[in-house]
Write a protein that holds these residues in place. Structure first.
Motif, PDB file in Angstrom:
ATOM      1  N   ASN A  75       0.804  -1.216   0.000  1.00  0.00           N
ATOM      2  CA  ASN A  75       0.000   0.000   0.000  1.00  0.00           C
ATOM      3  C   ASN A  75       0.842   1.273   0.000  1.00  0.00           C
ATOM      4  O   ASN A  75       0.317   2.378   0.126  1.00  0.00           O
ATOM      5  N   THR A 157      -4.998   2.398   4.282  1.00  0.00           N
ATOM      6  CA  THR A 157      -6.057   1.461   3.914  1.00  0.00           C
ATOM      7  C   THR A 157      -6.890   2.035   2.780  1.00  0.00           C
ATOM      8  O   THR A 157      -7.569   3.052   2.965  1.00  0.00           O
ATOM      9  N   PRO A 158      -6.852   1.432   1.605  1.00  0.00           N
ATOM     10  CA  PRO A 158      -7.666   1.932   0.494  1.00  0.00           C
ATOM     11  C   PRO A 158      -9.146   1.987   0.874  1.00  0.00           C
ATOM     12  O   PRO A 158      -9.653   1.065   1.523  1.00  0.00           O
TER      13      PRO A 158
END
Length: 208
Positions: A75, A157-158
């Motif tokens: 990420n 966190t997408p």
């Protein structure tokens, strides 16, 4: 220029800020970069971004680390091989690194009037206490953005959205600290956040 500012908010956490005055060549010459880091910096189209990237590596040295100690997950979140938590930022002529035993996030932003034009994109609850006519409105918007950006970096966190999932409790600029919350998919967590202003920039950081 060497280290611009060093802050120790608690015994487990240190923030270091660098004022980027050196040339690209001067910053690069004294560093030992991993092949992938060198490839990354050579591929950057903006010298400002190159100098920001390299100054962060100089900040790592101030902590006793090297580029070899740093890696990124899927990420894009940075990590240190010894397990300490790290967050990184650079904006124009300043860069910053925070390292802690606890999860952390950091952001530096230039204070600019145009942030008011996008306020509705990253603020909802905070409009209840903000005074759009106040002298410090732009400064407060910049603090809120910096805190929310720091929270986003901490979680990496997408799907998380500044406006919907991050809350910043009312604060005064002179206090240089406030409380912030994340409320995302049933997850509710409280964080301490700190901020400071210097030379037309705002640095904000959050600590779990």
């Amino acid at each position: 220029m060497p280290l611009y500012k060093s802050i120790t908010p608690n015994s487990q956490t240190t923030v270091k800020i660098w004022k980027i005055e050196e040339s690209y060549d001067d910053l690069l010459t004294s560093l030992d970069l991993k092949p992938e880091s060198l490839s990354r910096v050579l591929g950057m189209k903006s010298e400002l971004h190159q100098r920001g990237f390299l100054s962060v590596r100089h900040l790592l040295r101030e902590f006793g680390y090297t580029d070899q100690d740093l890696f990124y997950d899927e990420n894009g979140k940075p990590h240190l091989k010894d397990g300490k938590h790290i967050s990184i930022t650079h904006s124009f002529t300043f860069s910053g690194v925070i390292i802690s035993d606890n999860e952390v996030g950091i952001d530096i932003e230039m204070q600019r009037e145009k942030i008011a034009k996008i306020a509705k994109k990253f603020i909802e609850y905070e409009f209840e206490y903000l005074d759009t006519e106040a002298k410090d409105y732009i400064n407060k918007l910049t603090v809120i953005w910096g805190i929310k950006e720091s929270l986003y970096k901490l979680f990496a966190t997408p799907g998380m959205l500044f406006r919907e999932h991050f809350l910043v409790i009312p604060f005064s600029i002179k206090d240089e600290e406030t409380v912030c919350w994340i409320d995302y998919n049933g997850l509710k967590k409280r964080y301490n956040s700190h901020f400071l202003e210097f030379e037309g920039f705002t640095c904000a950081y959050v600590i779990k």
